[in-house]
Design a protein around this motif. Structure first.
Motif, PDB file in Angstrom:
ATOM      1  N   GLU A   2      -5.834   5.961   3.922  1.00 51.16           N
ATOM      2  CA  GLU A   2      -6.306   6.786   3.797  1.00 51.16           C
ATOM      3  C   GLU A   2      -6.747   7.331   2.341  1.00 51.16           C
ATOM      4  O   GLU A   2      -6.372   7.132   1.330  1.00 51.16           O
ATOM      5  CB  GLU A   2      -5.315   8.074   3.934  1.00 51.16           C
ATOM      6  N   LYS A   3      -8.052   7.890   2.377  1.00 52.14           N
ATOM      7  CA  LYS A   3      -9.066   8.165   1.224  1.00 52.14           C
ATOM      8  C   LYS A   3      -8.997   7.173   0.093  1.00 52.14           C
ATOM      9  O   LYS A   3      -8.898   7.656  -0.929  1.00 52.14           O
ATOM     10  CB  LYS A   3      -8.410   9.572   0.680  1.00 52.14           C
ATOM     11  N   GLN A   4      -9.226   6.001   0.638  1.00 57.59           N
ATOM     12  CA  GLN A   4      -9.499   4.989  -0.506  1.00 57.59           C
ATOM     13  C   GLN A   4     -10.864   4.424   0.161  1.00 57.59           C
ATOM     14  O   GLN A   4     -11.250   4.590   1.436  1.00 57.59           O
ATOM     15  CB  GLN A   4      -8.439   4.002  -0.490  1.00 57.59           C
ATOM     16  N   ILE A   5     -11.294   3.346  -0.730  1.00 65.88           N
ATOM     17  CA  ILE A   5     -12.593   2.981  -0.371  1.00 65.88           C
ATOM     18  C   ILE A   5     -12.209   1.211   0.051  1.00 65.88           C
ATOM     19  O   ILE A   5     -11.702   0.657  -0.953  1.00 65.88           O
ATOM     20  CB  ILE A   5     -13.475   2.787  -1.269  1.00 65.88           C
ATOM     21  N   THR A   6     -12.347   0.800   0.997  1.00 66.16           N
ATOM     22  CA  THR A   6     -12.093  -0.734   1.392  1.00 66.16           C
ATOM     23  C   THR A   6     -13.268  -1.346   1.609  1.00 66.16           C
ATOM     24  O   THR A   6     -13.973  -0.975   2.527  1.00 66.16           O
ATOM     25  CB  THR A   6     -11.219  -0.743   2.581  1.00 66.16           C
ATOM     26  N   ILE A  11       1.004  -1.201   0.047  1.00 67.11           N
ATOM     27  CA  ILE A  11      -0.040  -0.060  -0.121  1.00 67.11           C
ATOM     28  C   ILE A  11       1.010   1.330  -0.072  1.00 67.11           C
ATOM     29  O   ILE A  11       1.553   1.395   0.790  1.00 67.11           O
ATOM     30  CB  ILE A  11      -0.978  -0.078   1.256  1.00 67.11           C
ATOM     31  N   LYS A  12       0.512   1.927  -1.089  1.00 65.55           N
ATOM     32  CA  LYS A  12       1.286   3.105  -1.053  1.00 65.55           C
ATOM     33  C   LYS A  12       0.915   4.560  -0.346  1.00 65.55           C
ATOM     34  O   LYS A  12       1.830   5.167   0.377  1.00 65.55           O
ATOM     35  CB  LYS A  12       1.642   3.678  -2.544  1.00 65.55           C
ATOM     36  N   ASP A  13      -0.315   4.396  -0.077  1.00 65.28           N
ATOM     37  CA  ASP A  13      -1.026   5.621   0.526  1.00 65.28           C
ATOM     38  C   ASP A  13      -0.509   5.579   1.816  1.00 65.28           C
ATOM     39  O   ASP A  13      -0.559   4.625   2.728  1.00 65.28           O
ATOM     40  CB  ASP A  13      -2.263   5.825   0.408  1.00 65.28           C
ATOM     41  N   PRO A  14      -0.795   6.841   2.797  1.00 70.76           N
ATOM     42  CA  PRO A  14      -0.582   6.537   4.139  1.00 70.76           C
ATOM     43  C   PRO A  14      -1.637   5.715   4.879  1.00 70.76           C
ATOM     44  O   PRO A  14      -2.887   5.645   4.449  1.00 70.76           O
ATOM     45  CB  PRO A  14      -0.674   8.102   4.721  1.00 70.76           C
ATOM     46  N   ILE A  15      -1.262   5.018   5.852  1.00 65.14           N
ATOM     47  CA  ILE A  15      -2.425   3.989   6.417  1.00 65.14           C
ATOM     48  C   ILE A  15      -2.985   5.013   7.675  1.00 65.14           C
ATOM     49  O   ILE A  15      -2.302   5.555   8.512  1.00 65.14           O
ATOM     50  CB  ILE A  15      -1.499   2.819   7.135  1.00 65.14           C
ATOM     51  N   GLY A  54      -2.306   6.363  14.672  1.00 57.59           N
ATOM     52  CA  GLY A  54      -1.209   6.240  15.639  1.00 57.59           C
ATOM     53  C   GLY A  54      -1.581   5.920  16.939  1.00 57.59           C
ATOM     54  O   GLY A  54      -0.667   5.865  17.747  1.00 57.59           O
ATOM     55  N   ALA A  55      -3.005   5.967  17.395  1.00 53.91           N
ATOM     56  CA  ALA A  55      -3.308   6.002  18.898  1.00 53.91           C
ATOM     57  C   ALA A  55      -4.374   4.605  18.802  1.00 53.91           C
ATOM     58  O   ALA A  55      -5.011   4.420  17.921  1.00 53.91           O
ATOM     59  CB  ALA A  55      -3.955   7.153  19.212  1.00 53.91           C
ATOM     60  N   SER A  56      -3.944   3.851  19.741  1.00 52.89           N
ATOM     61  CA  SER A  56      -4.943   2.532  20.018  1.00 52.89           C
ATOM     62  C   SER A  56      -6.514   3.122  20.549  1.00 52.89           C
ATOM     63  O   SER A  56      -6.542   4.026  21.127  1.00 52.89           O
ATOM     64  CB  SER A  56      -4.412   1.794  20.868  1.00 52.89           C
ATOM     65  N   ILE A  57      -7.400   2.690  19.767  1.00 53.58           N
ATOM     66  CA  ILE A  57      -8.897   2.980  19.957  1.00 53.58           C
ATOM     67  C   ILE A  57      -9.244   2.238  21.236  1.00 53.58           C
ATOM     68  O   ILE A  57     -10.347   2.903  21.915  1.00 53.58           O
ATOM     69  CB  ILE A  57      -9.784   2.824  18.893  1.00 53.58           C
ATOM     70  N   PHE A  58      -8.582   1.301  21.787  1.00 52.55           N
ATOM     71  CA  PHE A  58      -9.072   0.622  23.041  1.00 52.55           C
ATOM     72  C   PHE A  58      -8.293   1.168  24.113  1.00 52.55           C
ATOM     73  O   PHE A  58      -8.310   0.964  25.375  1.00 52.55           O
ATOM     74  CB  PHE A  58      -8.698  -0.877  23.029  1.00 52.55           C
TER      75      PHE A  58
END
Lengths: 270, 556
Positions: free
Chosen positions: A48-52, A18-22, A89-93
């Motif tokens: 980012e800014k892709q459709i998964t 994946i080239k785009d930023p995660i 960059g931050a854990s959602i849990f």
């Protein structure tokens, strides 16, 4: 460390380049409903800014995975999670995280359109009001911008004060999208957004998703493989709680690496 | 081919299914019949109430009967009865007459034997006088006097003069009433307040010098007020004198004359001279008076406005108390509490609360609200009035709260159902926008459940309006001198006792000194009670429909 060393080199079927930023990283996520393990060590990266798209047969855990991302599964009794999801960059849990702030940044559109029993205007203004925006002028602006963003403005601008429940199913779903983008999230989660819509309304939603791509990261769960192939950039195939294959949509559909994936997309089961 | 067709038809009309089909038809008829019976029952109740209730205000002709023994009886025929023959007595055909003239005859009704009647006539000049005291007078006009002076003589002349005279007397009565309720009432109220202030000073524990100084102030104001009161009382006395200056001389059917103060006559009619339209107009006037007037003669006459007012106000107070209580409890039960054994038990307990006999709630209200809370309030806030209780006795507030407890299960159950009917996905939609659970409940769930909650409120209000037993021990009275809402600060007097239509029905029907005359009032009052409850329900239903329209197609 041990986990890293134990893991084989990169599995191309699971870890595409994946080239785009995660923006979202799911790391060995497992989830139990009581005793039942619904998700099994799932790891994937969402750019980012892709459709998964998450595809898979019913009960494969794709909706569960989606609902983990904005922690909506917290509401269900007896849910236990292991592993992590890292958002920007931050854990959602992380216990320090404010769950309402998280949900504001990760919006969601549901399977069945769920407008509030309020006027069209109030539906869109609901989120901004919750965020503390009170001035009528600001709200007007946000409502107009969001409805335009959801390609609904021209249809409803003369009846903003009417009940949202009087709209057609497709309009209601676009209203829900407008409502979601009114709080300016970074990610929008779509949980089978078109399953209750006719083909024309479906096409409009898909079109809308393409328009939103420039601003938002979108994750969509869908039953409909054609839809996944039409709208998404990346596709993840889940089966019985496991991530079977993840990669660029085109490759998954034209040249699946795993037999199960091939069987599913060619319609041999599902 | 033909054979095949037959077989397929045979399976359509199927042998065994025929029986269940027929039974199904019978069952449908049975259900329909039961519904029809119910509808008939409701219509029956309503038409009985309407017939008897409106009938009470209808004026029949007065008939003068001459009996065998030469005596004359003048009255309105109420019913005819045939008493079956027994071995000792032959069958008797008898009439019940309302003869009025309680001051002359001692009773309002007599039975006369049809066989004794020699002749009957309906004289055009017979009058019916509705009086403030002693009930109606039936008879013939003779003259009007002021002191020794004769103002008019002869039936026709007196009739001509009586109308305008009654109008002036009514104006005078209203003036007296205004003076009593207005200026004199205000001074009484102030004097009572001064008395309480003096008492408060006495128990205040201030230094003696200061106390004396203030006491002197109070005494001074008190004297001024008492002087004012004396003046007003003198004026009142003069007005009363003027009111009774004229007397009407009238004769009963048997020829006895009677002097009646004109000031004590409410209205005079010649029923036998009235056509159907005139009688209808009279009926309308009486119904209006019944609704807007105060009661007289220990509730047997006059109107029942205070009872209507008390009922409505009590129900609204109850609604104000029960709505937040029930809704908050239901929200906790449905939205916050962990659904487990404890919540199930609570829910069962709440539902069973609705089955507790209502008088038990009355006893609880007496023990808890009146004695415990009211008593403590009195000690804290109104020590100067003790030993006369202020809140420590039954009052409209305690009655409303008692009924709120009685009806809270209805509201809780309806609210819970309303909340449960709000789809989970709608709540999730709100949460997904970053709203907290509380914001979601307050801004999305409760508005969506509002029609359901209002349905519960409608049921609760209907129940509360019909409940009498518990009220009898927490503040409802036969006759309340003042309304719980009036023009004197603090305007809303929650400690006051109140009248109630439900109790009024019981009171006039079975506790009245003149039961024969007031029994029909039971029907009129019941009709009014139903009307009041219906109007209140219509109000709530209108509100609910408004909300439903607002959230058209909403889940509930």
């Amino acid at each position: 460390m041990t986990a890293d060393t134990l893991q084989p080199q990169r599995d191309p079927a699971l870890e595409p380049e994946i080239k785009d930023p995660i923006i979202l990283r799911v790391e060995a996520l497992s989830l139990w409903y009581g005793e039942k393990k619904a998700l099994k060590e799932i790891s994937l990266k969402i750019p980012e800014k892709q459709i998964t798209a998450f595809i898979g047969p019913s009960g494969c855990g794709k909706s569960t995975l989606l609902r983990c991302i904005n922690r909506l599964n917290d509401l269900i009794d007896g849910v236990r999670v292991e592993g992590d999801i890292v958002f920007n960059g931050a854990s959602i849990f992380d216990p320090r995280i404010e769950i309402n702030a998280l949900r504001k940044r990760i919006g969601m559109v549901f399977q069945k359109s769920n407008p509030f029993p309020k006027s069209i205007y109030e539906n869109v203004a609901y989120g901004p009001r919750i965020q503390g925006i009170k001035r009528k002028r600001d709200l007007d602006e946000i409502v107009e911008k969001s409805l335009k963003g959801a390609a609904l403005w021209d249809e409803v601008k003369d009846r903003l004060d009417e009940s949202a429940l009087g709209m057609s199913g497709g309009q209601q779903q676009r209203l829900c999208i407008a409502r979601a983008i009114a709080v300016e999230p970074e990610v929008i989660l779509f949980d089978e957004p078109c399953s209750a819509l006719d083909p024309i309304a479906t096409a409009r939603i898909e079109e809308l998703m393409q328009d939103l791509k420039s601003q938002y990261t979108q994750v969509i769960v869908t039953h409909n493989m054609q839809q996944a192939s039409r709208v998404s950039d990346l596709t993840a195939f889940l089966y019985l709680g496991e991530l079977i294959e993840y990669g660029p949509t085109e490759r998954i559909f034209i040249n699946p690496m795993k037999k199960q994936t091939e069987d599913y997309i060619t319609g041999r089961f599902g | 081919m033909q054979n095949d067709e037959k077989t397929s038809h045979a399976s359509l009309y199927g042998g065994d299914r025929g029986w269940s089909e027929r039974f199904g038809h019978a069952f449908t008829w049975l259900c329909g019949g039961a519904l029809a019976l119910n509808v008939l029952l409701v219509l029956g109740i309503l038409s009985l109430l309407a017939w008897k209730g409106f009938g009470y205000f209808w004026q029949e002709d007065l008939v003068e009967f001459t009996l065998k023994d030469g005596s004359k009886v003048l009255g309105e025929v109420w019913e005819e009865e045939i008493v079956a023959a027994t071995p000792e007595h032959p069958a008797v055909d008898r009439l019940r007459l309302k003869i009025g003239n309680r001051d002359v005859n001692g009773l309002d009704f007599v039975w006369i034997d049809r066989a004794d009647v020699v002749s009957r006539r309906e004289p055009k000049d017979v009058v019916l006088l509705e009086r403030l005291e002693w009930g109606n007078f039936h008879g013939y006009l003779r003259e009007i006097r002021r002191g020794d002076q004769v103002l008019a003589q002869g039936s026709e002349a007196v009739w001509q003069q009586l109308g305008p005279l009654l109008a002036t007397k009514e104006a005078e009565r209203e003036e007296i009433h205004a003076l009593e309720k207005g200026a004199i009432g205000a001074i009484n109220y102030e004097i009572e307040k001064l008395r309480l202030a003096a008492r408060r000073l006495e128990i205040s524990g201030l230094p003696a010098a200061e106390r004396e100084r203030r006491q002197a102030e109070i005494d001074k104001t008190l004297q001024e007020r008492e002087a004012e009161f004396q003046q007003l009382a003198d004026r009142l006395f003069q007005m009363r004198e003027a009111l009774t200056a004229e007397t009407l001389v009238a004769a009963t059917a048997s020829g006895e004359t009677k002097e009646i103060p004109v000031g004590g006559i409410v209205s005079a009619i010649r029923p036998d001279d009235l056509g159907v339209l005139g009688k209808l107009a009279l009926q309308g006037k009486r119904i209006r008076q019944f609704v807007v007037d105060d009661p007289r003669e220990s509730n047997t006459e006059g109107g029942i406005f205070p009872a209507i007012f008390g009922t409505v106000m009590m129900v609204f107070l109850m609604a104000f108390a029960v709505a937040p209580l029930g809704v908050v409890a239901a929200v906790y039960l449905r939205e916050y509490a962990k659904q487990g054994l404890l919540v199930r038990l609570v829910r069962i307990a709440v539902n069973n609360l609705a089955g507790v006999p209502s008088i038990v709630f009355g006893v609880f209200g007496l023990g808890f609200f009146v004695y415990l809370i009211g008593g403590s309030l009195d000690k804290l806030l109104y020590p100067e009035a003790l030993p006369t209780p202020t809140f420590g006795t039954g009052g409209i507030l305690w009655a409303a709260l008692t009924l709120a407890l009685l009806t809270v299960p209805v509201v809780i159950v309806a609210t819970e159902e309303g909340l449960a009917a709000v789809p989970r996905i709608v709540r999730e939609g709100s949460l997904a926008l970053g709203a907290t659970k509380f914001e979601t409940i307050r801004k999305v769930v409760l508005p969506a459940a509002a029609p359901g909650i209002l349905t519960g409120m409608i049921l609760a209000m209907a129940r509360a309006a019909g409940e009498v037993a518990p009220l009898m021990i927490v503040g409802m009275v036969k006759l309340a001198p003042t309304l719980p809402l009036d023009g004197r600060p603090p305007f809303l007097h929650l400690e006051r006792k109140f009248m109630h239509l439900g109790f009024h029905i019981f009171d006039v029907g079975f506790q009245s000194p003149n039961i024969e005359a007031t029994t029909p009032l039971v029907f009129a009052t019941a009709l009014l009670l139903i009307t009041v409850v219906t109007l209140m329900n219509l109000l709530a239903i209108g509100l609910r429909n408004h909300l439903r329209r607002k959230y058209a197609g909403s889940a509930v």
